[in-house]
Structures are given as structure tokens and as C-alpha cells.
Write a protein that holds these residues in place. Sequence first.
Motif, PDB file in Angstrom:
ATOM      1  N   PRO A 123      15.991 -27.304 -20.442  1.00  0.00           N
ATOM      2  CA  PRO A 123      14.542 -27.252 -20.553  1.00  0.00           C
ATOM      3  C   PRO A 123      14.011 -26.108 -19.685  1.00  0.00           C
ATOM      4  O   PRO A 123      14.509 -25.889 -18.582  1.00  0.00           O
ATOM      5  CB  PRO A 123      14.079 -28.610 -20.036  1.00  0.00           C
ATOM      6  N   GLN A 124      13.056 -25.371 -20.226  1.00  0.00           N
ATOM      7  CA  GLN A 124      12.569 -24.202 -19.484  1.00  0.00           C
ATOM      8  C   GLN A 124      11.343 -24.565 -18.683  1.00  0.00           C
ATOM      9  O   GLN A 124      10.250 -24.080 -18.921  1.00  0.00           O
ATOM     10  CB  GLN A 124      12.307 -23.057 -20.459  1.00  0.00           C
ATOM     11  N   ASN A 125      11.534 -25.459 -17.717  1.00  0.00           N
ATOM     12  CA  ASN A 125      10.427 -25.882 -16.883  1.00  0.00           C
ATOM     13  C   ASN A 125      10.215 -24.886 -15.759  1.00  0.00           C
ATOM     14  O   ASN A 125      11.135 -24.195 -15.357  1.00  0.00           O
ATOM     15  CB  ASN A 125      10.707 -27.263 -16.300  1.00  0.00           C
ATOM     16  N   GLY A 135       8.384 -25.111 -21.993  1.00  0.00           N
ATOM     17  CA  GLY A 135       8.687 -26.256 -21.140  1.00  0.00           C
ATOM     18  C   GLY A 135       7.472 -26.746 -20.375  1.00  0.00           C
ATOM     19  O   GLY A 135       6.329 -26.439 -20.713  1.00  0.00           O
TER      20      GLY A 135
END
Lengths: 271, 264
Positions: B157-159, B177
Motif C-alpha cells: 500500500p502506498q501510504n 494510498g
Amino acid sequence: MSKIIVVTSGKGGVGKTTTSASIATGLALRGHKTVVIDFDVGLRNLDLIMNCERRVVYDFVNVINGEAALSQALIKDKHSDKLFILPASQTRDKDALTQEGVEKVLNELSKTFDYIVCDSPAGIEHGALMALYFADEAVVVTNPEVSSVRDSDRILGIIHSKSKRAAMGLEPIKEHLLLTRYSPERVKRGEMLSVQDVEEILSIPLLGVIPESQSVLTASNQGVPVIHDEISDAGQAYLDAVARLLGESKEHRFLDLPKKGFFKRMFGGTA
Amino acid sequence: MAPATSELVRPPCLKFKGNLVAITTLELLYYDPTGLSEALEEKIAQAPALFTNHPIILSLEKYDDAEVPLPDLRMIQSVVRNAGMILVGIRADAPEQISEAQKAGLPVFPPAKNGRSPETTEANAEDMGRSTETSSAPKQEEAPATRSAAPAELPTPQNLVITQPVRSGQQIYARGGDLIVLAPVSAGAELLADGNIHVYAPLRGRALAGVRGLESARIFCQSLEAELVSIAGQYKISEDLTGPHWKRPTQITLNGEKLSLTDI
């Protein structure tokens, strides 16, 4: 190694030059060799506040362009032999401040000075960026009103993203909040933001609170930085701020309404 | 008289609106007539439902014309059409590429900003998989099986986590994200995320969650003092927020077309 301190605010007219003059003077009074640079090219003011406008021959831009040596442009303060002023050019504009040029001058100054105080112009454009780019510490001058706080917040964002320390991934610039023109009476009447309000919005450490005072205008017009006026509350508040800048812990004063009475006169120093 | 008045009050039949649409980009690095159609077919075989009648943009920003000069774009257009997709334009900045596009009657889009090139087709296929989750759910099952060659990895996840105050004038976007902020967000600052937004401090600026249309995105904050909150394009301004939730820990969700605020 010298320390570079930028005095900035985003908004104009909040007291950057007054603060630069007083902080530089305060540092010199404490025995540190200090130079204060006016970055407000085209709107030169610092020399008036420091009462050396008649002695300006060469300026900051002349030094950047190699038209004068640094020693020719530096003006020695009348009150302290540890304080020097590098005035701005009145006939040029901010574009004359190149990053390489500013760096060269700062490097040369850092060989001989303990503190370099950079008096930033208002705004968030080139002149202000050049003043803060090389800084190690920043004094953010703010008035207790919403537009000034908003602009200070903006300049803090710029300090965080566009300074040399940010670009090189070094330890971030140390930020200090200096609240000027503070009037406890008007805070009480709900006409002005309180210290707590401003601290909460900007969330940076408080360096000092300078009370609204007649002595500031008088000092400006006489060309004597208000910090020399040790009787006035503004002068004392600047002395305290300089002490805190040097790492001393001092309780904040002038935050509350002076109580009329014998005791307050003894301890509050509101002469 | 009656028709005339109704003419007057009738709303205009069209409106121009600025809109952001996520679109797949096909990045061409060099040209090989047989190789191109084979490579395309192979990719499509991985997720046929995703690509049928799918509009794509051909990116020529990284095209190396030292080896093979750029062919007639009409040829590429027909290869793409045979593969079942529709070429809707090209993305290029070299003048000769632009003139080729004009010859082929294709619109030209400016190159990606900040030198950020479109991601590989693989990443794009995954992106699309996420955004078209509902429509192609049954077909999705097949994709991992046919892609057995690739190691079975969980998509990261591209948090984005921010620990410093977000100041007035700053804009932070968590692409793909969630955005998690552990410091105050000032008035005049803007937070954007494709997913959720969490602010563990006062939220005084703007927060826009689900900016690419994710309606299940949520906004959480410790003190709601925002100028604007938005989820998937539905928004409320501070005037509508000043109420029982103002300056309180609040969760904002999208229910149908309405944003609802609840205590946390």
C-alpha cells in the motif's frame, strides 16, 4: 563556526527590522561578534533604525558583484564595537541577490563573526528566500492577528521545504516564535489573539513576547535600537529574548495586564 | 407566450467541466512491428476483461529513435485496435512526434510533469484492477493464475506518513494510498489522498479523501476545524462543519451523496 539567524515573517510591517536591529545589538552587548545584513534590497531600512544611513558608501549588492570588498561595505555600530551592519542597496532590486553571491558573502563573514543576523524582506519571493536559504535558526516575527499568523505559517512551510538545510536533508532550521506588538489589555477584551492561540496555531517554541510600546516608535525614529532602552518593557523583553536565543531559560514577562499597585511596580518593571 | 417563458427558464443543454480521468498509458520504448503486437497480446491475455475496448494513451516520452525511427502512428493505431483497445491520443513533446500525431489525426497530451514517467504496464494493470474492482470482479480471479510466473507478492500500500506540521500553502498528496498526519494541518494547507486521511492533531486546512473516486474513503481527525472536507468529490465547507462536531474528534464518511460526521 558562525551561526546564521534569519528574522522573517511573510507579512510586512510586523517588526522584522526592529527585531533584527535589537537582536543583533543584544548579541553584541552580550559579547558576541555580530553582523546584521539588510536583505531588503530596494527598500533599505535597517540603516535608519541603526542610525548609520549617513555612513553607507558600499552595500551588500556591491560586495556580491565584486565592486567592493566586504571590509569597505561593513559599517561599525556607534554603540558597540562588536556589531557591524551590511546595508542593502537602495537602487537595485531583489534579483541582484544571487544564491552564489549571497553564499560567498556569508562564507566570508562566517570567518570572523559569531552571529550573522539576516533581516528578511516581507513576502515569500526571491529576496525572502535568499535571506532564509542559508539560515541555521529562524526568528519568525508575528503580530497577534490572524493575517500575520497565517503568513508566518506560510513562511514556516517555506523554511521547511526550500531552505538549504531542507534541500540537503540536514537537521532542520531551528524555529523561534517572536510575538510583537502584544497588548494584554486588548487580548482580554477579545480584540487580539492571545499568546496561547498563536502558539497553538504555529506550534513552534516561543522565543519572546514584545509588548506594544511607545518606546519602539521613538527608538526607531531616533535610530537607536529599542533594546538599548533598558527602562522600557519592550527593551527588556528583547533582552530576555536574546538571552533565550543564547540558551538561557527566562520566564516570559509582559503577558498579563499590569496590576496597579506597589508590588507590580517592584517586580513587573513597567516603568 | 408559455413556450417563450419556458425557453427562458430552461437550463442550457451543455456544460463544460474540467475533469481528471485516470487512463492507462502505453509506454513505447522502441518499435518492433511483430514484437509490439505479440507483447500486447501477451499482456491482454493476463486480464482480458480489463483491456477490451479500453481507451489508452501512447506515451512517446521515452521512445528511442536511435535504433528504429518512429513509424507511422497509424500502424501502431491499427495494432492497438486489433488487440481490442482504442488509442485516444499520444503523449509526447518532441516536435517530430507531435507532427506524426497530427498526421495520424491523434490528439497530443503534454508529457507527465516533474519528469515522472507513467509506470510500467504491470503497475497500471494492477491500478486498473483496483479501480474497476466491481465491474470485472469475476474475471479478476483468472489474472493471478495466468501470471503464475510472477512471485506472489502482496501489493504494497502506498501510504504516506507525515510527522511535521503541514503549513499554509503546502499541499500533500498520497497517491494510491492513505495519508496519515501526526502534526497540525494549518489553515491554507491541503491534504489529498486516493484513500483515507488521518490527522492525529487539529485539522484546520482542507482534506480531500478518495480524490480518484473512492467512495468508501474516510477522513479521521482529532479536532475538526477544517476549511473544507471532501470524499470522492462530495464536499462540505467550514460553515457547514461548525456544529456539534467542531473542534472535536470526528470521522467523516460518504453515505450516498451526503457526507456524514460522527464522533470518534
